[in-house]
Design a protein around this motif. Structure first.
Motif, PDB file in Angstrom:
ATOM      1  N   PRO A  18       0.474  -1.161  -0.464  1.00  0.00           N
ATOM      2  CA  PRO A  18      -0.068  -0.214   0.003  1.00  0.00           C
ATOM      3  C   PRO A  18       0.925   1.229  -0.389  1.00  0.00           C
ATOM      4  O   PRO A  18       2.184   1.140   0.685  1.00  0.00           O
ATOM      5  CB  PRO A  18      -0.569  -0.256   1.853  1.00  0.00           C
ATOM      6  CG  PRO A  18      -0.856  -1.716   1.641  1.00  0.00           C
ATOM      7  CD  PRO A  18       0.088  -2.458   1.517  1.00  0.00           C
ATOM      8  N   ALA A  19       0.167   2.646  -0.761  1.00  0.00           N
ATOM      9  CA  ALA A  19       1.510   3.755  -0.865  1.00  0.00           C
ATOM     10  C   ALA A  19       1.056   4.043   0.881  1.00  0.00           C
ATOM     11  O   ALA A  19       2.534   4.294   0.550  1.00  0.00           O
ATOM     12  CB  ALA A  19       0.035   4.211  -1.504  1.00  0.00           C
ATOM     13  N   PHE A  20       0.651   3.826   1.240  1.00  0.00           N
ATOM     14  CA  PHE A  20       1.077   4.460   2.487  1.00  0.00           C
ATOM     15  C   PHE A  20       1.559   4.156   3.476  1.00  0.00           C
ATOM     16  O   PHE A  20       2.771   4.381   4.587  1.00  0.00           O
ATOM     17  CB  PHE A  20      -0.444   4.624   3.536  1.00  0.00           C
ATOM     18  CG  PHE A  20      -0.874   3.612   3.399  1.00  0.00           C
ATOM     19  CD1 PHE A  20      -1.417   2.580   5.150  1.00  0.00           C
ATOM     20  CD2 PHE A  20      -2.234   2.702   3.222  1.00  0.00           C
ATOM     21  CE1 PHE A  20      -1.479   1.662   5.202  1.00  0.00           C
ATOM     22  CE2 PHE A  20      -2.908   2.172   3.584  1.00  0.00           C
ATOM     23  CZ  PHE A  20      -2.380   1.876   4.180  1.00  0.00           C
ATOM     24  N   GLN A  21       2.291   2.549   3.098  1.00  0.00           N
ATOM     25  CA  GLN A  21       3.402   1.671   4.205  1.00  0.00           C
ATOM     26  C   GLN A  21       4.873   1.393   2.959  1.00  0.00           C
ATOM     27  O   GLN A  21       4.857   1.191   2.903  1.00  0.00           O
ATOM     28  CB  GLN A  21       2.943  -0.012   4.164  1.00  0.00           C
ATOM     29  CG  GLN A  21       1.918   0.706   4.603  1.00  0.00           C
ATOM     30  CD  GLN A  21       0.771  -1.361   5.037  1.00  0.00           C
ATOM     31  OE1 GLN A  21       1.516  -1.667   4.102  1.00  0.00           O
ATOM     32  NE2 GLN A  21       0.709  -1.432   5.499  1.00  0.00           N
ATOM     33  N   MET A  22       4.599   2.943   2.525  1.00  0.00           N
ATOM     34  CA  MET A  22       6.307   3.584   1.920  1.00  0.00           C
ATOM     35  C   MET A  22       6.663   4.283   2.267  1.00  0.00           C
ATOM     36  O   MET A  22       5.767   5.125   2.939  1.00  0.00           O
ATOM     37  CB  MET A  22       5.538   3.517   0.447  1.00  0.00           C
ATOM     38  CG  MET A  22       5.459   2.763  -0.411  1.00  0.00           C
ATOM     39  SD  MET A  22       4.774   2.437  -2.698  1.00  0.00           S
ATOM     40  CE  MET A  22       4.444   1.694  -2.784  1.00  0.00           C
ATOM     41  N   GLY A  23       8.056   4.278   1.934  1.00  0.00           N
ATOM     42  CA  GLY A  23       8.589   5.295   3.011  1.00  0.00           C
ATOM     43  C   GLY A  23       9.790   6.345   1.465  1.00  0.00           C
ATOM     44  O   GLY A  23      10.202   5.479   0.707  1.00  0.00           O
ATOM     45  N   GLU A  24      10.776   6.869   2.351  1.00  0.00           N
ATOM     46  CA  GLU A  24      12.381   7.715   1.880  1.00  0.00           C
ATOM     47  C   GLU A  24      13.227   5.927   2.229  1.00  0.00           C
ATOM     48  O   GLU A  24      12.960   4.864   3.120  1.00  0.00           O
ATOM     49  CB  GLU A  24      12.802   8.529   2.889  1.00  0.00           C
ATOM     50  CG  GLU A  24      11.506   9.763   1.782  1.00  0.00           C
ATOM     51  CD  GLU A  24      12.017  10.378   0.727  1.00  0.00           C
ATOM     52  OE1 GLU A  24      13.139   9.424   0.087  1.00  0.00           O
ATOM     53  OE2 GLU A  24      11.376  10.813   0.459  1.00  0.00           O
ATOM     54  N   PRO A  25      13.800   5.593   1.483  1.00  0.00           N
ATOM     55  CA  PRO A  25      13.872   6.315  -0.354  1.00  0.00           C
ATOM     56  C   PRO A  25      13.519   6.008  -1.297  1.00  0.00           C
ATOM     57  O   PRO A  25      13.097   5.160  -0.954  1.00  0.00           O
ATOM     58  CB  PRO A  25      15.597   6.027  -0.296  1.00  0.00           C
ATOM     59  CG  PRO A  25      15.847   4.882  -0.009  1.00  0.00           C
ATOM     60  CD  PRO A  25      14.960   4.760   1.268  1.00  0.00           C
ATOM     61  N   GLY A  26      13.107   7.350  -1.908  1.00  0.00           N
ATOM     62  CA  GLY A  26      12.761   7.270  -3.209  1.00  0.00           C
ATOM     63  C   GLY A  26      13.775   6.488  -4.520  1.00  0.00           C
ATOM     64  O   GLY A  26      14.443   6.943  -4.042  1.00  0.00           O
ATOM     65  N   PRO A  27      12.643   6.914  -5.517  1.00  0.00           N
ATOM     66  CA  PRO A  27      14.428   6.778  -6.392  1.00  0.00           C
ATOM     67  C   PRO A  27      14.670   8.227  -6.660  1.00  0.00           C
ATOM     68  O   PRO A  27      13.606   9.072  -6.991  1.00  0.00           O
ATOM     69  CB  PRO A  27      13.215   5.624  -7.522  1.00  0.00           C
ATOM     70  CG  PRO A  27      12.111   5.834  -7.621  1.00  0.00           C
ATOM     71  CD  PRO A  27      12.192   6.165  -6.134  1.00  0.00           C
ATOM     72  N   SER A  28      15.908   7.952  -7.337  1.00  0.00           N
ATOM     73  CA  SER A  28      16.651   9.446  -8.092  1.00  0.00           C
ATOM     74  C   SER A  28      15.756  10.036  -8.972  1.00  0.00           C
ATOM     75  O   SER A  28      14.590   8.545  -9.594  1.00  0.00           O
ATOM     76  CB  SER A  28      17.402   8.754  -8.065  1.00  0.00           C
ATOM     77  OG  SER A  28      18.592   7.674  -9.166  1.00  0.00           O
TER      78      SER A  28
END
Length: 194
Positions: A18-28
């Motif tokens: 789920p999107a709300f269970q994602m955090g940093e880092p993200g892709p460059s």
């Protein structure tokens, strides 16, 4: 260190976070560009590229989310405090959100339906490309993908539609399995059994 897995193993265990269970880092930016390159390698009858990408990163995601929230709250002023918070964070749940925008239109040779399916294939390829780069991803639409009032805020032009928003980030929890359909319920065999 990222581990490589065989495609068959990946496909047999692929799950969305789920999107709300994602955090940093993200892709460059470079990683996103590599993902977009892979995502665009889909069936595309007539070589029309009847889709394009909008990449939302950084603080701009917050501004867009708050503008979308104004529409939602205007439509439903009785929204709970929790739902107002959800509306205010639509594009900030994951570090990067990629909109796949369908540009399907009447064509003398290529049916619009095929163009729409090509945009859907781009969405799935984007999910797979993000996973291949070691990130979690989730293909969402939600109300603002279908509301023309949101299109100017999102950068969608007249005559275009959202095929999906691909949220990309690092998982904050392990993925969980969900029930999948039984083949006996979704497959019809025509022809001999061999």
């Amino acid at each position: 260190m990222k581990t490589e897995i065989k495609l068959i193993d990946y496909l047999s265990t692929r799950r969305s976070i789920p999107a709300f269970q994602m955090g940093e880092p993200g892709p460059s930016k470079g990683e996103v560009e590599a993902m977009l390159t892979l995502a665009s390698r889909v069936p595309d009858h007539g070589k029309l590229a009847p889709w394009r990408f909008i990449v939302y990163r950084g603080e701009e995601r917050r501004r867009i989310s708050e503008a979308l929230a104004k529409i939602a709250i205007g439509d439903k002023p009785e929204l709970s405090e929790e739902m107002v918070k959800v509306e205010n964070t639509r594009l900030t749940r994951a570090p990067v959100v990629v909109a796949v925008v369908s540009r399907a239109a009447p064509h003398f040779k290529i049916p619009e339906w095929e163009q729409l399916m090509s945009a859907g294939a781009v969405c799935l390829n984007m999910v797979i490309a993000a996973n291949a780069h070691g990130f979690s991803s989730n293909w969402l639409t939600e109300w603002y993908a279908y509301d023309p009032r949101a299109y100017a805020i999102l950068g969608v032009n007249e005559g275009e539609k959202i095929a999906g928003f691909i949220h990309i980030g690092t998982p904050t929890v392990p993925p969980t399995e969900r029930p999948r359909p039984e083949l006996s319920e979704i497959v019809t065999w025509v022809g001999d059994d061999t």
